[in-house]
Design an enzyme around this catalytic site. Structure first.
Site, mmCIF file in Angstrom:
data_model
loop_
_atom_site.group_PDB
_atom_site.id
_atom_site.type_symbol
_atom_site.label_atom_id
_atom_site.label_comp_id
_atom_site.label_asym_id
_atom_site.label_seq_id
_atom_site.Cartn_x
_atom_site.Cartn_y
_atom_site.Cartn_z
ATOM 1 N N CYS A 12 0.854 -1.189 0.000
ATOM 2 C CA CYS A 12 0.000 0.000 0.000
ATOM 3 C C CYS A 12 0.888 1.237 0.000
ATOM 4 C CB CYS A 12 -0.890 0.011 1.239
ATOM 5 S SG CYS A 12 0.095 0.141 2.749
ATOM 6 N N HIS A 40 4.676 -5.420 9.015
ATOM 7 C CA HIS A 40 4.515 -6.805 9.467
ATOM 8 C C HIS A 40 4.681 -7.776 8.301
ATOM 9 C CE1 HIS A 40 2.225 -5.512 13.331
ATOM 10 N NE2 HIS A 40 3.531 -5.555 13.493
ATOM 11 N N CYS A 95 2.593 5.881 8.854
ATOM 12 C CA CYS A 95 1.732 6.154 7.694
ATOM 13 C C CYS A 95 0.917 7.425 7.970
ATOM 14 C CB CYS A 95 0.804 4.971 7.447
ATOM 15 S SG CYS A 95 -0.355 5.319 6.121
ATOM 16 N N GLU A 125 -0.500 -0.228 16.306
ATOM 17 C CA GLU A 125 -1.224 0.979 15.836
ATOM 18 C C GLU A 125 -2.202 1.474 16.909
ATOM 19 O OE1 GLU A 125 -3.507 0.630 12.133
ATOM 20 O OE2 GLU A 125 -4.845 2.177 12.899
ATOM 21 N N CYS A 188 -8.541 2.750 6.114
ATOM 22 C CA CYS A 188 -7.874 3.428 4.993
ATOM 23 C C CYS A 188 -8.349 2.882 3.642
ATOM 24 C CB CYS A 188 -6.360 3.334 5.131
ATOM 25 S SG CYS A 188 -5.708 1.745 4.652
ATOM 26 N N SER A 216 0.169 -9.617 10.564
ATOM 27 C CA SER A 216 -0.321 -8.456 9.804
ATOM 28 C C SER A 216 -1.840 -8.378 9.934
ATOM 29 C CB SER A 216 0.093 -8.606 8.342
ATOM 30 O OG SER A 216 -0.753 -7.836 7.522
ATOM 31 N N SER A 217 -2.312 -7.298 10.558
ATOM 32 C CA SER A 217 -3.742 -7.159 10.820
ATOM 33 C C SER A 217 -4.558 -7.171 9.525
ATOM 34 C CB SER A 217 -3.967 -5.855 11.582
ATOM 35 O OG SER A 217 -5.303 -5.506 11.583
ATOM 36 N N ASN A 218 -4.097 -6.415 8.528
ATOM 37 C CA ASN A 218 -4.914 -6.324 7.311
ATOM 38 C C ASN A 218 -4.924 -7.639 6.538
ATOM 39 O OD1 ASN A 218 -3.153 -5.899 4.664
ATOM 40 N ND2 ASN A 218 -2.080 -4.925 6.349
HETATM 41 FE FE1 F3S Z 1 -1.122 1.016 4.444
HETATM 42 FE FE2 F3S Z 1 -1.318 3.240 5.786
HETATM 43 FE FE3 F3S Z 1 -3.455 1.856 5.207
HETATM 44 S S1 F3S Z 1 0.241 1.675 6.053
HETATM 45 S S2 F3S Z 1 -2.783 -0.279 5.148
HETATM 46 S S3 F3S Z 1 -2.120 2.885 3.741
HETATM 47 S S4 F3S Z 1 -3.059 2.950 7.092
#
Ligand code: F3S
Length: 298
Positions: A12, A40, A95, A125, A188, A216-218
């Site tokens: 990202c 991560h 970020c 975070e 985001c 990694s959370s996402n």
């Molecule tokens: Fe990446 Fe920032 Fe979103 S690190 S996942 S753009 S909050």
């Protein structure tokens, strides 16, 4: 086998920005230490380590001659204040969208709002974001929301990598708890785009591979979103995890595969995964031959 990569997957904007900061310092031959894991992802962290870039976990480990870089997830306000007070020169790779979260929480705190953060209380975070308010409460489930006392007004904010449906569900429940509910959806765009892409792809393929760090959370959210829509969903950290005979045996006769990757997974890993899946039947035969040769199979 037909292989499809989700329309949005992998690095990202925040991760690319952090790596650019590191590369620029590296080009200047600057010795670097990172406060916490920059991102991560094991592959990227190993590459940084191989370049001699240290990761420190506490400010006590600081080496004054090295340039300090703050991780993408940010650090608590009090720790940043300590760095400033000690005159430590640092580069902030937090970020900007995580910084936005800090600004909103800080503003709400000044207004004495009752702040509810929806997210993982143990994730760096959220540990950092919570520090911007005196008494923000972190919740991550309907059961935790149920414990919030009924009140006149609540301000709700999200971890940047939350599943949007999960956030909306808890918000609608909290709406019953407060006369006035101010909602700040700080999930985001990168997270939303990756989630939407896998929601579309997962039901259309025979199996799904989700690539990314287990912490990694996402990536974890992408895995659960895909699993809900396709029971043949596999979560791997890196492409080499696909070479195990058991995995190959399960997927070798499928006709199509979908791939997605978390926001901290490098594009090279995605390509490697695609290539391994393309050759999955060959890999299976090679593994079997090896096992026969090694006496593990007759
Ligand atoms: Fe990446 Fe920032 Fe979103 S690190 S996942 S753009 S909050």
């Amino acid at each position: 086998m037909k292989i499809y990569i989700a329309e949005e997957a992998g690095f990202c904007f925040g991760v690319k920005r952090a790596l650019k900061i590191i590369n620029q310092l590296n080009e200047k031959r600057q010795d670097i230490q990172i406060y916490g894991q920059l991102i991560h992802n094991r592959t990227v962290l190993d590459q940084l380590k191989a370049k001699g870039i240290d990761t420190i976990d506490t400010l006590a480990q600081l080496s004054p001659q090295k340039k300090l870089v703050i991780r993408t997830h940010g650090i608590p306000k009090q720790e940043e204040e300590k760095l400033k007070k000690a005159g430590i020169d640092y580069v902030d790779a937090t970020c900007p969208l995580v910084k936005k979260l800090h600004r909103i929480i800080g503003k709400l705190n000044k207004e004495k709002a009752q702040i509810i953060i929806i997210g993982d209380k143990n994730h760096p975070e959220i540990i950092a974001a919570k520090s911007y308010a005196h008494n923000a409460v972190v919740i991550n489930s309907r059961a935790e929301a149920a414990k919030i006392k009924r009140t006149d007004s609540l301000s709700v904010i999200a971890q940047t990598t939350l599943d949007t449906e999960h956030f909306e569900k808890i918000v609608s429940y909290l709406a019953e708890k407060a006369g006035k509910l101010d909602v700040y959806n700080t999930i985001c765009d990168a997270t939303i785009a990756r989630q939407q892409a896998i929601k579309k792809l997962a039901p259309e393929v025979d199996f799904v591979v989700v690539v990314g760090g287990k912490n990694s959370s996402n990536t974890r959210k992408l895995y659960h979103i895909a699993l809900k829509r396709n029971k043949n969903t596999y979560y791997i950290e890196e492409s080499s995890d696909l070479k195990h005979t058991d995995f190959i045996k399960q997927v070798k006769d499928f006709q199509s595969a979908g791939i997605t990757a978390g926001a901290s997974t490098p594009p090279k890993e995605l390509k490697k995964v695609k290539n391994i899946l393309k050759n999955i039947k060959n890999n299976y035969n090679i593994n079997i031959e090896k096992e026969i040769k090694n006496g593990k199979r007759e």
